[in-house]
Structures are given as structure tokens and as C-alpha cells.
Design a protein around this motif. Structure first.
Motif, mmCIF file in Angstrom:
data_model
loop_
_atom_site.group_PDB
_atom_site.id
_atom_site.type_symbol
_atom_site.label_atom_id
_atom_site.label_comp_id
_atom_site.label_asym_id
_atom_site.label_seq_id
_atom_site.Cartn_x
_atom_site.Cartn_y
_atom_site.Cartn_z
ATOM 1 N N UNK A 1 -8.167 -48.504 -29.315
ATOM 2 C CA UNK A 1 -8.231 -47.515 -30.383
ATOM 3 C C UNK A 1 -8.951 -47.966 -31.628
ATOM 4 N N UNK A 2 -9.973 -48.791 -31.481
ATOM 5 C CA UNK A 2 -10.628 -49.379 -32.652
ATOM 6 C C UNK A 2 -11.462 -48.359 -33.425
ATOM 7 N N UNK A 3 -11.922 -47.300 -32.739
ATOM 8 C CA UNK A 3 -12.785 -46.332 -33.425
ATOM 9 C C UNK A 3 -12.059 -45.641 -34.574
ATOM 10 N N UNK B 1 -16.715 -51.835 -43.998
ATOM 11 C CA UNK B 1 -17.229 -51.354 -42.712
ATOM 12 C C UNK B 1 -18.110 -52.412 -42.056
ATOM 13 N N UNK B 2 -19.009 -53.016 -42.831
ATOM 14 C CA UNK B 2 -19.891 -54.043 -42.273
ATOM 15 C C UNK B 2 -19.084 -55.225 -41.744
ATOM 16 N N UNK B 3 -18.089 -55.663 -42.501
ATOM 17 C CA UNK B 3 -17.254 -56.785 -42.073
ATOM 18 C C UNK B 3 -16.536 -56.465 -40.773
ATOM 19 N N UNK C 1 -23.150 -47.386 -36.269
ATOM 20 C CA UNK C 1 -22.056 -46.510 -36.656
ATOM 21 C C UNK C 1 -22.282 -45.088 -36.161
ATOM 22 N N UNK C 2 -23.555 -44.690 -36.023
ATOM 23 C CA UNK C 2 -23.840 -43.324 -35.556
ATOM 24 C C UNK C 2 -23.376 -43.121 -34.129
ATOM 25 N N UNK C 3 -23.487 -44.148 -33.321
ATOM 26 C CA UNK C 3 -23.036 -44.046 -31.928
ATOM 27 C C UNK C 3 -21.521 -43.912 -31.873
#
Length: 429
Positions: free
Chosen positions: A25-27, A98-100, A4-6
Motif C-alpha cells: 500500500x505504498x502508493x 516526496x523526493x526523499x 510520480x505521474x505513473x
């Protein structure tokens, strides 16, 4: 799985990488959930600090006889305790979301993976061998007299479509091929033979990327175990939750196992013969490496799979898969396609993939660098070395003769008692 940091540091670069996978646009969606999660965590930490501060003052207020302040502080502690429970539950929910989401996003492709939508856009790297010219029309494997030991009717009565019962020469040839491959990988290529379960827990399937996205492609038992679709699952997960020493890498493993696939979404494809089965056998190769080793290891593993076909004298071509044909967890994949004269085409018999640290983050699995330092995620690679049933098909079709018999590759003779052919009556001779 992605860091997630990247994504936070450079969402535009992540979106560009996912666009190669057909995701736009997934971010924005990822960071929206991440922001809500971080806000809930921060609010929970603030509520916890306020609760602790009020708790420290309760005793002093009681001791001083200030009942009003004592009651106010006690009510504040109760309020913050309730707020904390609510905020922690929200943070946990957001973390799960978020994990999913991250678990369902494909790996970032290697820069050298060519653009393209499907197998038509894959790029040929090399080919080996020249397809034989027959003075008769070659037939598919299940139509050969020598292959009479392939019994699809009995298998259908036992289990339904896409199963086969092998008898006599077919059963022995199939076994010999598996033995030949596993011995070759152990004796010539230096892989460690492994025999592992074919039933695994959710965590193992999550680790290699079969779950949650591809649950329908595999079989789950009533008590929660999964039948492995490939021994990649067990071999790769053998290092889960471990920190390996750099000096021990690369770790090279091989296994001959049963594999089970539901073939969801493949209705109508390759229904004739044994090209696409629900239950089949495969000799798998897995390597666990450092980041610096993985590119060279990918080439080495591809060469190991190619060497099996070369030893058997089976013509093949090696393809670099394009963006649209590269699998979910792979950074880069080589498909090896063997020549099948009965179909007059090349068909996949092995996929060799470099997964980078994608699976290692899911497991997790790390290595301790030489000289110490913070542990780093390993890189994982896997490949078929080879699919036994498809190799059987290739041997039958490439060795077929006009009279219905099949000449067997010389390299296999020691594994079948010195026999050199399967007669038109289906007997080894």
C-alpha cells in the motif's frame, strides 16, 4: 527513482509492483504527500496571481487620489506576499518529502524475475565446467601453504579485521588477475578502459542508489566525500546530466579500482580469509543503452563475465535472482557463482544487473532518439567482471594439490612471466 505521474495514473499497478518487494500500500503514502505538494503549489500560484493583480491597481488608486483604496490594495499586496512566501516554503518542504520517499523505494522488478524470499529461491540458468575431484580433502584458500603470502595478522595490526596484506606470489597473482580481466574486456569484449576517482560527492552516490537508503554501507570522509563501494558509481555517473546521441549507444565501460564497503549488517559472515573485505579490488563493467537495447545488453554483459571464468577454467553456475534477493536498484540480476572446493559450494563472484531507467532518473541522464523528438531516459547496467580477490580465492582452491602447491590456469601464464605454479613454499615457478 520513480515517475510520480505513473504512480498517479495507476496506483494499484504500482502497489502490485512494490508488493513483490515486500512493501504494501505504498502508493497511498506517496499520493498523500503529492496531493499536499500540488495543493501548496496551486495555492502559491493563486496567491501570486492575486498579488500581481493588486500590484497593478495600486498605482491607479494612488493617481486617482483614492487613499482608502490605495491603502487597501497596498495591504493586500503585503498580505499576498507573506502568503506566497509561506506557501512556497510548504511546497518546497512537501517536494523534499516526496523526493526523499521516492528515493527510498526500490526498482520495479522485471516480469520474468521469479517469486521467492531469499537465495534459496534463485533459479539456475546454466552451469559451466565440472568441479575437479581431489584424492585428498581440499582446503580453503587461507589454509594453503602456497598462500603464505596472505598476511591477515599484519593487516589486523594496521587496519583491523577484514583487511589483508598480500606479499610475493599472492600480490603478483592478484595483480595479474586484474590485468588479465581488464585486457580481456578491452581487447575481446570491446569495453572502454576508464580510470576514475575513488572519492565522489553525494550526487554521485545518490545517482546510483547508494544514498540515501544505504549510507551505512559506505564510508564517508570528514569533508563530505564518499569512498566508492564499486566503480559502478563513477562509470555510471560519467553520463549524469547529459543528453547522449542514440547513435553513440550502447556505451560500454570498464574499470579496475579499489572498492570500500563497511559490510554493515554482515557481522559474523565470512570472517575467515579474504572472502568479505572492507577494502578490495574489482574489475567493473557498465553499459549505457537505450530502452530497446538493455535486455540484450544484460545477456551480453553476463556472457563477458562468464568468459573470464571459462578462460581460467573455473567451474561456475549462473543464477537468476528471485524477488527477495534482487538488489534495491535492479530490475533483473544474474549472479555468477564460482565453485570453491575448499567450501564445497558455489559462491558469488559477479552480479550483473539491468537497472532500467531507475538510475538515469536519479542522475538524470537522457538520450536523443534517432530522427529527433523528446529526449528519453537511458537504461544503465552494471556487473562485476570480476571481483579480483574472490577470483584469486577460486584460482587457489581449484588449482590446489596435495603437497600444498597450486597449479595456475594456462590463460594467466603470460601475465605472470610464464610461471605455471605456486610452490608449497609460496614461490612462483
Amino acid at each position: 527513482m520513480h515517475d510520480i505521474r505513473i504512480i498517479r495514473d495507476d496506483p494499484a499497478a504500482f502497489d502490485a509492483a512494490m508488493a513483490r518487494r515486500g512493501l504494501d500500500g505504498i502508493s497511498e503514502q506517496v499520493l498523500r504527500i503529492d496531493d499536499a505538494r500540488r495543493a501548496a503549489i496551486h495555492a502559491a500560484e493563486t496567491a501570486k496571481a492575486e498579488q500581481n493583480a493588486a500590484s497593478k491597481k495600486v498605482g491607479a488608486a494612488k493617481a486617482s487620489g483614492d487613499e482608502a483604496e490605495f491603502e487597501r490594495l497596498r495591504a493586500l499586496v503585503s498580505q499576498k506576499k507573506s502568503e506566497l512566501a509561506s506557501l512556497e516554503a510548504e511546497a518546497k518542504q512537501r517536494d523534499g518529502e516526496l523526493t526523499t520517499l521516492l528515493m527510498t523505494l526500490p526498482n520495479i522488478l522485471d516480469a520474468e524475475v521469479p517469486a521467492g524470499r531469499d537465495e534459496a529461491d534463485n533459479v539456475e540458468i546454466r552451469r559451466w565446467g565440472t568441479p575437479a575431484e581431489f584424492d585428498f580433502t581440499p582446503r580453503e584458500h587461507y589454509k594453503l601453504e602456497a598462500a603464505a603470502g596472505l598476511d591477515f595478522e599484519t593487516a589486523a595490526r594496521l587496519s583491523g579485521a577484514r583487511f589483508v596484506v598480500m606479499r610475493g606470489a599472492m600480490a603478483r597473482l592478484h595483480r595479474a588477475l586484474a590485468q588479465f580481466m581488464i585486457d580481456m574486456h578491452v581487447d575481446r569484449h570491446g569495453l572502454e578502459e576508464t580510470n576514475a576517482p575513488v572519492l565522489v560527492r553525494d550526487e554521485a552516490m545518490l545517482g546510483t542508489g547508494q544514498l540515501p537508503k544505504f549510507a551505512e554501507d559506505s564510508y564517508e570522509t570528514t569533508n563530505g566525500w564518499w569512498l566508492i563501494p564499486t566503480s559502478e558509481v563513477t562509470l555510471t555517473n560519467s553520463v549524469r546530466e547529459q543528453v547522449l546521441e542514440a547513435a553513440a549507444l550502447p556505451l560500454r565501460l570498464t574499470a579496475h579500482s579499489l572498492c570500500f564497503r563497511s559490510e554493515a549488517g554482515s557481522a559474523g559472515k565470512d570472517t575467515a580469509g579474504m572472502l568479505r573485505q572492507h577494502q578490495f579490488e574489482k574489475v567493473e563493467m557498465v553499459s549505457i543503452t537505450s530502452a530497446a537495447q538493455s535486455t540484450d545488453e544484460h545477456e551480453r554483459m553476463t556472457g563477458c563475465a562468464e568468459a573470464v571464468l571459462q578462460a581460467l577454467g573455473l567451474p561456475f553456475r549462473t543464477m537468476l535472482l528471485c524477488e527477495g534477493d534482487t538488489g534495491f536498484g535492479a530490475r533483473r540480476t544474474h549472479d555468477i557463482e564460482v565453485w570453491l572446493p575448499g567450501q564445497n559450494t558455489y559462491r558469488e563472484i559477479s552480479s550483473v544487473s539491468n537497472m532500467g531507467d531507475f538510475q538515469a532518473r536519479r542522475m538524470p541522464a537522457r538520450m536523443r532518439p534517432d530522427g529527433g523528438g523528446k529526449p528519453e531516459f537511458v537504461h544503465t547496467l552494471n556487473g562485476s567482471g570480476l571481483a579480483v580477490g574472490r577470483c584469486l580465492i577460486a584460482v587457489l582452491e581449484n588449482g590446489q594439490r596435495a603437497d600444498g602447491s597450486v597449479a595456475l590456469p594456462e590463460a594467466l601464464h603470460p601475465w605472470i612471466g610464464g610461471k605455471t605454479e605456486i610452490t608449497a613454499s609460496g614461490k612462483l615457478a
